[in-house]
Enzyme design. Structure first.
Site, PDB file in Angstrom:
ATOM      1  N   GLU A  84       0.675  -1.020  -0.076  1.00 13.70           N
ATOM      2  CA  GLU A  84      -0.163  -0.045  -0.225  1.00 13.70           C
ATOM      3  C   GLU A  84       1.097   1.292   0.066  1.00 13.70           C
ATOM      4  O   GLU A  84       0.640   2.021   0.779  1.00 13.70           O
ATOM      5  CB  GLU A  84      -0.845   0.150   1.229  1.00 13.70           C
ATOM      6  CG  GLU A  84      -2.186  -1.297   1.070  1.00 13.70           C
ATOM      7  CD  GLU A  84      -3.125  -1.151   2.052  1.00 13.70           C
ATOM      8  OE1 GLU A  84      -3.312  -0.136   2.917  1.00 13.70           O
ATOM      9  OE2 GLU A  84      -4.078  -1.746   1.892  1.00 13.70           O
ATOM     10  N   GLU A  89      -5.195  -8.726  -0.173  1.00 15.71           N
ATOM     11  CA  GLU A  89      -5.792  -8.436   1.193  1.00 15.71           C
ATOM     12  C   GLU A  89      -7.374  -8.297   0.777  1.00 15.71           C
ATOM     13  O   GLU A  89      -7.574  -7.499  -0.220  1.00 15.71           O
ATOM     14  CB  GLU A  89      -5.561  -7.143   1.704  1.00 15.71           C
ATOM     15  CG  GLU A  89      -4.100  -7.330   2.534  1.00 15.71           C
ATOM     16  CD  GLU A  89      -3.478  -6.021   3.069  1.00 15.71           C
ATOM     17  OE1 GLU A  89      -4.561  -5.271   3.461  1.00 15.71           O
ATOM     18  OE2 GLU A  89      -2.116  -5.795   3.320  1.00 15.71           O
TER      19      GLU A  89
HETATM   20  O1  AHR Z   1      -5.147  -5.836   7.177  1.00 21.61           O
HETATM   21  C1  AHR Z   1      -5.096  -4.476   7.899  1.00 21.61           C
HETATM   22  C2  AHR Z   1      -4.518  -3.357   7.154  1.00 21.61           C
HETATM   23  O2  AHR Z   1      -5.289  -3.132   6.090  1.00 21.61           O
HETATM   24  C3  AHR Z   1      -3.098  -3.859   6.407  1.00 21.61           C
HETATM   25  O3  AHR Z   1      -2.158  -3.740   7.277  1.00 21.61           O
HETATM   26  C4  AHR Z   1      -3.006  -2.747   5.333  1.00 21.61           C
HETATM   27  O4  AHR Z   1      -2.283  -3.120   4.146  1.00 21.61           O
HETATM   28  C5  AHR Z   1      -4.529  -2.531   5.030  1.00 21.61           C
HETATM   29  O5  AHR Z   1      -4.851  -1.378   4.828  1.00 21.61           O
END
Ligand code: AHR
Length: 502
Positions: free
Chosen positions: A173, A306
């Site tokens: 990110e 994610e």
């Molecule tokens: O999963 C929680 C957080 O969400 C992670 O650390 C990040 O990559 C995303 O914003």
């Protein structure tokens, strides 16, 4: 009656097992307590890894694990997590609760865990606050077999053989917590950092994952690919500078500022959640179309590393720990998301639900020595035979639309794969909270003789607790009839069904 047509002769590509992947971060009670309890714990463990959790994850057939973050990855300095534990540098986990991180779970512990799980490894490197040298030395430490400063250090710390790093993420990110970069800036950094991820073992090259967009940020995808896409050449055995581009997508029914309770919600919120969950297919198409312009042969994977539901934390828990309960709503979100990933297996090569234990949409929750399997776990278990199978053509006719007036969703969602032995796995979800539907499966040529079916069903807000850990549980689905024309049954409201047809 809904009709599910399956053309088992029409194979549409292999479902990469990594689509069933998981994510573990130094966040709340994911690593510490959830996975790692240290060797001297009263909780049964092997080399510090909790035996109950490891056994459950193996039974679910976990294919790959991503670590150490998330936002944590861009603050993590791997050298703090090696060597004698009493000497390891401590740090403040500024992203997640401001707690003290003692680095007792580091590189050696991660590979120990993956060895116990029998899964592939996905390491996420630090671009936000780390140097090229640091990243390059980590790769040398983990994977170099010869004599070198880093390989010698690994041996000094007790590991003779190098490990296998299957995937390496270059930052996380980086448009946000990983450095607040512009796509142009990140793209240039990516080109530079990835150069030094050396393939020391030419027979087992590391697949490089480039940091991708947040949700629908197509500008990021375009700009990053414009700069980073390169055709395979020379020493790049795979696909130029990258083997995958990541995508993150979380479902918050009320939006980022009003995520809502994980367990207390009405039907309207249920359908809003489903509507938002189905949006991941639009995202795959949207970013996939841009990827197609550069990589029409689809050699670069879209890596949804994610995904999942993100609700308010459980009342009374640390807001920085992101601990939430998991209901039938989460099970249905998992079921439809996995069906979508299967159906896009030509482009989606990996997906890691966030996160494996005790954080967001977890498959396992723990409380001290107690452990429970969430409804989401059961979906992964029911779907596990899709891993490595071939997707086949399927379509639903006379599928009913359901949901909110402005947020309608098709009630039934399916995907179908064929195993090497010719048997089919059909996974079907019914998103309606109130209506059951008769379903007739029609097959192109196969004359089924046997069906083994499982079901997960309960009230929309049902969940497992440490006092009642088996309230929501996969069960044998008896009411399935094999006919001359195929297979028929009635799928109850709010349920997930899997059928193995021979
Ligand atoms: O999963 C929680 C957080 O969400 C992670 O650390 C990040 O990559 C995303 O914003």
């Amino acid at each position: 009656m809904a009709k599910l047509y399956i053309n088992e002769k029409k194979k549409k590509g292999r479902i990469n097992p990594e689509i069933y992947g998981h994510f573990s971060e130094h966040l709340g009670r994911c690593i510490y307590e959830g996975l790692y309890v240290k060797e001297d714990s009263g909780i049964p463990n092997k080399n510090g890894m909790r035996t109950d959790v490891v056994e459950a994850l193996k039974e679910m057939q976990i294919p790959v694990l991503r670590w150490p973050g998330g936002c944590f990855a861009d603050e993590y300095h791997w050298m703090d997590g090696i060597g004698p534990k009493e000497n390891r540098k401590k740090m403040i986990n500024t992203h997640w609760g401001g707690v003290l991180e003692d680095n007792s779970f580091g590189t050696h512990e991660f590979f120990e865990l993956c060895e116990q799980l029998g899964c592939k490894t996905y390491i996420n490197g630090n671009v936000g606050s780390g140097t090229v040298q640091e990243m390059s030395e980590w790769v040398e430490y983990m994977t170099f077999n010869g004599v070198s400063p880093m390989a010698d250090l690994r041996r000094k710390n007790g590991r003779e053989e190098p490990w296998k790093v299957d995937y390496f993420g270059v930052g996380n990110e980086n448009w946000g917590c990983g450095g607040n970069m512009t796509p142009e800036y990140y793209a240039n950094l990516y080109r530079r950092y990835q150069t030094y991820i050396r393939h020391y073992d030419k027979a087992a090259p590391i697949r490089k994952i480039c940091g991708g967009p947040n949700v629908d940020d197509t500008n990021w995808t375009e700009k990053v690919l414009e700069t980073c896409y390169a055709k395979p050449h020379g020493d790049h055995k795979f696909h130029g500078f990258m083997d995958g581009l990541s995508l993150h997508y979380y479902v918050h029914p009320g939006g980022w500022d009003d995520k809502g309770s994980a367990t207390e919600f009405d039907e309207k919120t249920w359908y809003k959640t489903m509507y938002k969950a189905l949006y991941v297919e639009d995202l795959i198409n949207m970013h996939g179309a841009i990827m197609d312009q550069f990589d029409p042969e689809k050699k670069i994977g879209l890596i949804v590393d994610e995904w999942g539901d993100w609700f308010d934390v459980e009342p009374g828990t640390n807001p920085g720990f992101l601990y939430q309960q998991n209901t039938m709503r989460d099970a249905l979100v998992a079921a439809v998301s996995l069906n979508i990933f299967n159906k896009h297996c030509d482009r989606v090569k990996m997906a890691c639900i966030a996160q494996m234990v005790n954080v967001l949409q977890s498959v396992i929750l723990t409380e001290g020595e107690k452990m429970l399997l969430t409804p989401t776990y059961h979906v992964f278990h029911m779907y596990k035979k899709h891993q490595g199978a071939e997707l086949v053509e399927s379509s639903l006719l006379e599928n009913v639309m359901t949901g909110n007036e402005d947020e309608e969703v098709p009630a039934l969602q399916e995907s179908v794969s064929v195993q090497e032995d010719g048997s089919l796995l059909v996974t079907l979800a019914n998103l309606s909270v109130s209506e059951s539907f008769p379903v007739q499966i029609a097959l192109a040529e196969m004359k089924p003789s046997e069906v083994k079916a499982s079901i997960l069903t309960n009230a929309m807000d049902a969940y497992n607790t440490f006092d009642e850990p088996e309230k929501v549980k996969e069960a044998v689905f008896e009411d399935v009839t094999v006919t001359d024309r195929g297979v028929s049954f009635t799928i109850p409201a709010c349920s997930v069904v899997s059928l193995e047809i021979r």
